[in-house]
Scaffold this motif. Structure first.
Motif, PDB file in Angstrom:
ATOM      1  N   GLU A  19     -59.050 -48.335  -5.333  1.00  0.00           N
ATOM      2  CA  GLU A  19     -58.469 -48.046  -4.019  1.00  0.00           C
ATOM      3  C   GLU A  19     -59.449 -48.297  -2.871  1.00  0.00           C
ATOM      4  O   GLU A  19     -59.114 -48.945  -1.880  1.00  0.00           O
ATOM      5  CB  GLU A  19     -57.990 -46.585  -3.968  1.00  0.00           C
ATOM      6  N   LYS A  20     -60.680 -47.802  -2.995  1.00  0.00           N
ATOM      7  CA  LYS A  20     -61.634 -47.896  -1.883  1.00  0.00           C
ATOM      8  C   LYS A  20     -62.080 -49.321  -1.613  1.00  0.00           C
ATOM      9  O   LYS A  20     -62.622 -49.608  -0.552  1.00  0.00           O
ATOM     10  CB  LYS A  20     -62.833 -46.998  -2.166  1.00  0.00           C
ATOM     11  N   GLN A  21     -61.852 -50.209  -2.578  1.00  0.00           N
ATOM     12  CA  GLN A  21     -62.242 -51.611  -2.387  1.00  0.00           C
ATOM     13  C   GLN A  21     -61.121 -52.442  -1.778  1.00  0.00           C
ATOM     14  O   GLN A  21     -61.323 -53.615  -1.461  1.00  0.00           O
ATOM     15  CB  GLN A  21     -62.663 -52.205  -3.735  1.00  0.00           C
ATOM     16  N   LEU A  22     -59.945 -51.847  -1.613  1.00  0.00           N
ATOM     17  CA  LEU A  22     -58.802 -52.583  -1.091  1.00  0.00           C
ATOM     18  C   LEU A  22     -58.756 -52.515   0.429  1.00  0.00           C
ATOM     19  O   LEU A  22     -59.050 -51.481   1.033  1.00  0.00           O
ATOM     20  CB  LEU A  22     -57.498 -52.024  -1.680  1.00  0.00           C
ATOM     21  N   THR A  23     -58.353 -53.629   1.039  1.00  0.00           N
ATOM     22  CA  THR A  23     -58.221 -53.691   2.488  1.00  0.00           C
ATOM     23  C   THR A  23     -57.212 -52.649   2.966  1.00  0.00           C
ATOM     24  O   THR A  23     -56.179 -52.442   2.342  1.00  0.00           O
ATOM     25  CB  THR A  23     -57.743 -55.091   2.913  1.00  0.00           C
ATOM     26  N   HIS A  24     -57.526 -52.005   4.056  1.00  0.00           N
ATOM     27  CA  HIS A  24     -56.662 -51.019   4.719  1.00  0.00           C
ATOM     28  C   HIS A  24     -56.625 -49.650   4.047  1.00  0.00           C
ATOM     29  O   HIS A  24     -56.095 -48.701   4.635  1.00  0.00           O
ATOM     30  CB  HIS A  24     -55.207 -51.523   4.839  1.00  0.00           C
ATOM     31  N   SER A  25     -57.131 -49.511   2.811  1.00  0.00           N
ATOM     32  CA  SER A  25     -56.908 -48.269   2.071  1.00  0.00           C
ATOM     33  C   SER A  25     -57.485 -47.045   2.785  1.00  0.00           C
ATOM     34  O   SER A  25     -56.845 -45.987   2.842  1.00  0.00           O
ATOM     35  CB  SER A  25     -57.494 -48.370   0.663  1.00  0.00           C
ATOM     36  N   VAL A  26     -58.693 -47.196   3.342  1.00  0.00           N
ATOM     37  CA  VAL A  26     -59.342 -46.053   3.995  1.00  0.00           C
ATOM     38  C   VAL A  26     -58.583 -45.641   5.252  1.00  0.00           C
ATOM     39  O   VAL A  26     -58.286 -44.467   5.464  1.00  0.00           O
ATOM     40  CB  VAL A  26     -60.817 -46.369   4.319  1.00  0.00           C
ATOM     41  N   GLN A  27     -58.224 -46.642   6.091  1.00  0.00           N
ATOM     42  CA  GLN A  27     -57.521 -46.306   7.330  1.00  0.00           C
ATOM     43  C   GLN A  27     -56.093 -45.831   7.047  1.00  0.00           C
ATOM     44  O   GLN A  27     -55.586 -44.949   7.741  1.00  0.00           O
ATOM     45  CB  GLN A  27     -57.508 -47.496   8.286  1.00  0.00           C
ATOM     46  N   ASP A  28     -55.448 -46.389   6.023  1.00  0.00           N
ATOM     47  CA  ASP A  28     -54.110 -45.923   5.656  1.00  0.00           C
ATOM     48  C   ASP A  28     -54.159 -44.457   5.229  1.00  0.00           C
ATOM     49  O   ASP A  28     -53.312 -43.648   5.635  1.00  0.00           O
ATOM     50  CB  ASP A  28     -53.539 -46.753   4.509  1.00  0.00           C
ATOM     51  N   ALA A  29     -55.139 -44.119   4.396  1.00  0.00           N
ATOM     52  CA  ALA A  29     -55.270 -42.739   3.924  1.00  0.00           C
ATOM     53  C   ALA A  29     -55.538 -41.786   5.085  1.00  0.00           C
ATOM     54  O   ALA A  29     -54.978 -40.685   5.138  1.00  0.00           O
ATOM     55  CB  ALA A  29     -56.384 -42.638   2.891  1.00  0.00           C
ATOM     56  N   ALA A  30     -56.370 -42.236   6.025  1.00  0.00           N
ATOM     57  CA  ALA A  30     -56.683 -41.391   7.181  1.00  0.00           C
ATOM     58  C   ALA A  30     -55.438 -41.138   8.029  1.00  0.00           C
ATOM     59  O   ALA A  30     -55.200 -40.007   8.492  1.00  0.00           O
ATOM     60  CB  ALA A  30     -57.769 -42.051   8.029  1.00  0.00           C
ATOM     61  N   LYS A  31     -54.613 -42.177   8.219  1.00  0.00           N
ATOM     62  CA  LYS A  31     -53.381 -42.010   9.000  1.00  0.00           C
ATOM     63  C   LYS A  31     -52.402 -41.081   8.295  1.00  0.00           C
ATOM     64  O   LYS A  31     -51.751 -40.242   8.924  1.00  0.00           O
ATOM     65  CB  LYS A  31     -52.725 -43.379   9.239  1.00  0.00           C
ATOM     66  N   ALA A  32     -52.267 -41.244   6.969  1.00  0.00           N
ATOM     67  CA  ALA A  32     -51.354 -40.390   6.208  1.00  0.00           C
ATOM     68  C   ALA A  32     -51.799 -38.930   6.279  1.00  0.00           C
ATOM     69  O   ALA A  32     -50.966 -38.021   6.467  1.00  0.00           O
ATOM     70  CB  ALA A  32     -51.287 -40.850   4.753  1.00  0.00           C
ATOM     71  N   LYS A  33     -53.094 -38.701   6.157  1.00  0.00           N
ATOM     72  CA  LYS A  33     -53.601 -37.330   6.207  1.00  0.00           C
ATOM     73  C   LYS A  33     -53.437 -36.728   7.607  1.00  0.00           C
ATOM     74  O   LYS A  33     -53.235 -35.517   7.744  1.00  0.00           O
ATOM     75  CB  LYS A  33     -55.068 -37.299   5.770  1.00  0.00           C
ATOM     76  N   GLU A  34     -53.505 -37.573   8.633  1.00  0.00           N
ATOM     77  CA  GLU A  34     -53.275 -37.086   9.992  1.00  0.00           C
ATOM     78  C   GLU A  34     -51.812 -36.659  10.166  1.00  0.00           C
ATOM     79  O   GLU A  34     -51.532 -35.645  10.829  1.00  0.00           O
ATOM     80  CB  GLU A  34     -53.629 -38.179  11.003  1.00  0.00           C
ATOM     81  N   ILE A  35     -50.883 -37.415   9.585  1.00  0.00           N
ATOM     82  CA  ILE A  35     -49.467 -37.027   9.631  1.00  0.00           C
ATOM     83  C   ILE A  35     -49.271 -35.682   8.953  1.00  0.00           C
ATOM     84  O   ILE A  35     -48.571 -34.798   9.474  1.00  0.00           O
ATOM     85  CB  ILE A  35     -48.598 -38.109   8.960  1.00  0.00           C
ATOM     86  N   LEU A  36     -49.896 -35.499   7.785  1.00  0.00           N
ATOM     87  CA  LEU A  36     -49.781 -34.226   7.081  1.00  0.00           C
ATOM     88  C   LEU A  36     -50.421 -33.096   7.875  1.00  0.00           C
ATOM     89  O   LEU A  36     -49.916 -31.969   7.912  1.00  0.00           O
ATOM     90  CB  LEU A  36     -50.440 -34.324   5.702  1.00  0.00           C
ATOM     91  N   LYS A  37     -51.537 -33.406   8.542  1.00  0.00           N
ATOM     92  CA  LYS A  37     -52.198 -32.401   9.384  1.00  0.00           C
ATOM     93  C   LYS A  37     -51.287 -31.969  10.523  1.00  0.00           C
ATOM     94  O   LYS A  37     -51.169 -30.774  10.824  1.00  0.00           O
ATOM     95  CB  LYS A  37     -53.505 -32.975   9.942  1.00  0.00           C
ATOM     96  N   GLN A  38     -50.612 -32.937  11.153  1.00  0.00           N
ATOM     97  CA  GLN A  38     -49.705 -32.618  12.257  1.00  0.00           C
ATOM     98  C   GLN A  38     -48.513 -31.813  11.758  1.00  0.00           C
ATOM     99  O   GLN A  38     -48.034 -30.909  12.453  1.00  0.00           O
ATOM    100  CB  GLN A  38     -49.237 -33.906  12.943  1.00  0.00           C
ATOM    101  N   ARG A  39     -48.019 -32.143  10.559  1.00  0.00           N
ATOM    102  CA  ARG A  39     -46.960 -31.330   9.950  1.00  0.00           C
ATOM    103  C   ARG A  39     -47.430 -29.879   9.824  1.00  0.00           C
ATOM    104  O   ARG A  39     -46.721 -28.934  10.169  1.00  0.00           O
ATOM    105  CB  ARG A  39     -46.636 -31.843   8.542  1.00  0.00           C
ATOM    106  N   GLY A  40     -48.636 -29.735   9.275  1.00  0.00           N
ATOM    107  CA  GLY A  40     -49.177 -28.389   9.058  1.00  0.00           C
ATOM    108  C   GLY A  40     -49.389 -27.634  10.364  1.00  0.00           C
ATOM    109  O   GLY A  40     -49.113 -26.437  10.444  1.00  0.00           O
ATOM    110  N   LEU A  41     -49.868 -28.346  11.389  1.00  0.00           N
ATOM    111  CA  LEU A  41     -50.090 -27.706  12.680  1.00  0.00           C
ATOM    112  C   LEU A  41     -48.780 -27.255  13.303  1.00  0.00           C
ATOM    113  O   LEU A  41     -48.695 -26.173  13.902  1.00  0.00           O
ATOM    114  CB  LEU A  41     -50.822 -28.674  13.624  1.00  0.00           C
ATOM    115  N   LYS A  42     -47.750 -28.081  13.158  1.00  0.00           N
ATOM    116  CA  LYS A  42     -46.441 -27.724  13.701  1.00  0.00           C
ATOM    117  C   LYS A  42     -45.914 -26.459  13.023  1.00  0.00           C
ATOM    118  O   LYS A  42     -45.415 -25.535  13.688  1.00  0.00           O
ATOM    119  CB  LYS A  42     -45.450 -28.871  13.483  1.00  0.00           C
TER     120      LYS A  42
END
Length: 326
Positions: free
Chosen positions: A104-127
Motif C-alpha cells: 500500500e505505502k508504495q502505491l501512488t496516492h495511497s498516503v494522501q487517499d488514506a489521509a483524506k478518508a481519515k479526515e472524513i471519519l474525523k469530521q463524522r466523529g466531530l459532528k
C-alpha cells in the motif's frame, strides 16, 4: 483424446478469478479498495477522497462489488460500501487484497487517499461529538421521546450473568444505564467519546467508588482495558459509530474469555429524520448483518430478540460471548 469437461464449481471458480483479476487491473479501483478498507464510505465520500466524478466512481464500485471485493449497505437514500470481512470474502479475492495491502505505502496516492478518508471519519466523529455535547444534559428525556429506555434496560439485566466483577458500559452517555448495571456488577466502567457526556455522568456518580469513566473513541479502546471485563453492553450506540465491526473487535479485546457482550440497537428502519434529530449514522441494522460482524470479531451468538415499540421502531437485542471459554 477428449479433454474432460470442467465441473460447475471449477467453471464458477474460473469466472470469479478472471473477474477479480480484471477488477484490480485498474489503479482507481485499487485506490478505492484501500480507502474502503479503512471504514465504510458512501459514494459521495469516495468521490471526495479521490477527487473524481460520481458516475465514474459508481462504475468502479459496481465492478468491485460484482467481483466479490465489496459489500454494500443501504441506509435510506445513502449506500455505504466496505471491503468484505475476511470471513465473508472469497479466498482468491482475499489473497489479492492481502497482496495489495502489503504494498500500500508504495502505491501512488495511497498516503494522501488514506489521509483524506481519515479526515472524513474525523469530521463524522466531530459532528457526532458536537451533537452529544449539546444534548448531554437532556439526553435521557430526548431518548424517552422516541423510545422508552426502561423497555430494553430491564431486558439487559435479564441477559447479563449475576455476580460480575467488571462491566463496560459502551457509549454510556450521562449514565442512565449504570444504576441497572450496578445490580449485576461490582464495578462499572463507563466509556464515551463525548467529554460533556462523561462530565454529566461523572457528576451523577461522584460518591460511588465502584463507578469510573473513560473518555475514549469506542473504535480504539485504551490498552488498560485489555482482557479486563466480564461483560460489555452497547446500548443504542452502534448506529452512531462509523465502523461498528471495528468497535466489536475492540470490545472483544477488552473482554475476558467467555465474556458476555449485549447489544441493544434499532432494527433496520427508514426514518431518515433520525440522522438530523439524533445524529444517527446508520438507520438501524438487520440481525443477520450484526451476527456476521460478531462472528467475524470472535464472538458466538447466544440469542437474538426483537422488541416492538409504540413508535416507528423495533429494538434488536443480541447476546453474544467471546469465544475461547468453556
Amino acid at each position: 483424446m477428449a479433454v474432460p469437461s470442467r465441473t460447475k464449481e471449477e467453471a464458477l471458480s474460473s469466472k470469479h478469478v478472471l473477474a477479480a483479476l480484471k477488477a484490480v487491473s485498474d489503479e482507481t479501483r485499487i485506490r478505492i479498495l484501500l480507502v474502503l478498507s479503512i471504514a465504510p464510505l458512501n459514494v459521495q465520500e469516495v468521490t471526495e477522497v479521490l477527487s473524481m466524478g460520481q458516475s465514474r466512481i459508481s462504475r468502479h464500485l459496481k465492478i468491485l462489488l460484482d467481483a466479490g471485493f465489496l459489500d454494500s449497505q443501504r441506509e435510506g437514500s445513502w449506500v455505504y460500501y466496505k471491503v468484505k470481512d475476511d470471513g465473508a470474502t472469497h479466498h482468491f479475492s482475499a489473497e489479492i487484497f492481502s497482496v495489495i495491502s502489503r504494498y500500500e505505502k508504495q502505491l501512488t496516492h495511497s498516503v494522501q487517499d488514506a489521509a483524506k478518508a481519515k479526515e472524513i471519519l474525523k469530521q463524522r466523529g466531530l459532528k457526532t461529538a458536537r451533537y452529544f455535547d449539546f444534548v448531554a444534559k437532556n439526553w435521557e428525556s430526548l431518548q424517552r421521546d422516541v423510545l422508552d429506555p426502561v423497555l430494553y434496560r430491564k431486558k439487559i439485566l435479564q441477559l447479563l450473568p449475576d455476580s460480575l466483577v467488571r462491566t463496560l458500559d459502551m457509549g454510556c452517555g450521562p449514565g442512565g444505564l449504570i444504576p441497572y448495571l450496578l445490580t449485576k456488577s461490582r464495578e462499572i466502567v463507563g466509556i464515551d467519546s463525548s467529554e460533556s457526556m462523561i462530565r454529566e455522568a461523572s457528576d451523577s456518580f461522584l460518591n460511588n467508588p465502584n463507578v469510573r469513566f473513560i473518555a475514549s473513541d469506542l473504535e480504539l479502546l485504551p490498552s488498560e482495558l485489555d482482557s479486563s471485563a466480564d461483560a460489555a453492553v452497547a446500548s443504542m450506540v452502534l448506529h452512531h459509530i462509523s465502523n461498528p465491526p471495528k468497535a466489536m473487535k475492540e470490545i472483544h479485546r477488552a473482554l475476558k474469555e467467555d465474556g458476555t457482550f449485549i447489544i441493544v440497537d434499532l432494527k433496520k428502519h427508514t426514518q431518515e429524520f433520525m440522522r438530523d434529530s439524533f445524529a444517527d449514522l446508520w438507520l438501524g441494522f438487520e440481525p443477520e448483518l450484526v451476527s456476521e460482524w460478531l462472528e467475524n470479531s470472535g464472538f458466538g451468538i447466544h440469542s437474538i430478540e426483537e422488541i416492538e415499540t409504540q413508535k416507528y421502531f423495533k429494538v434488536l437485542i443480541i447476546k453474544a460471548k467471546k469465544k475461547g471459554g468453556r
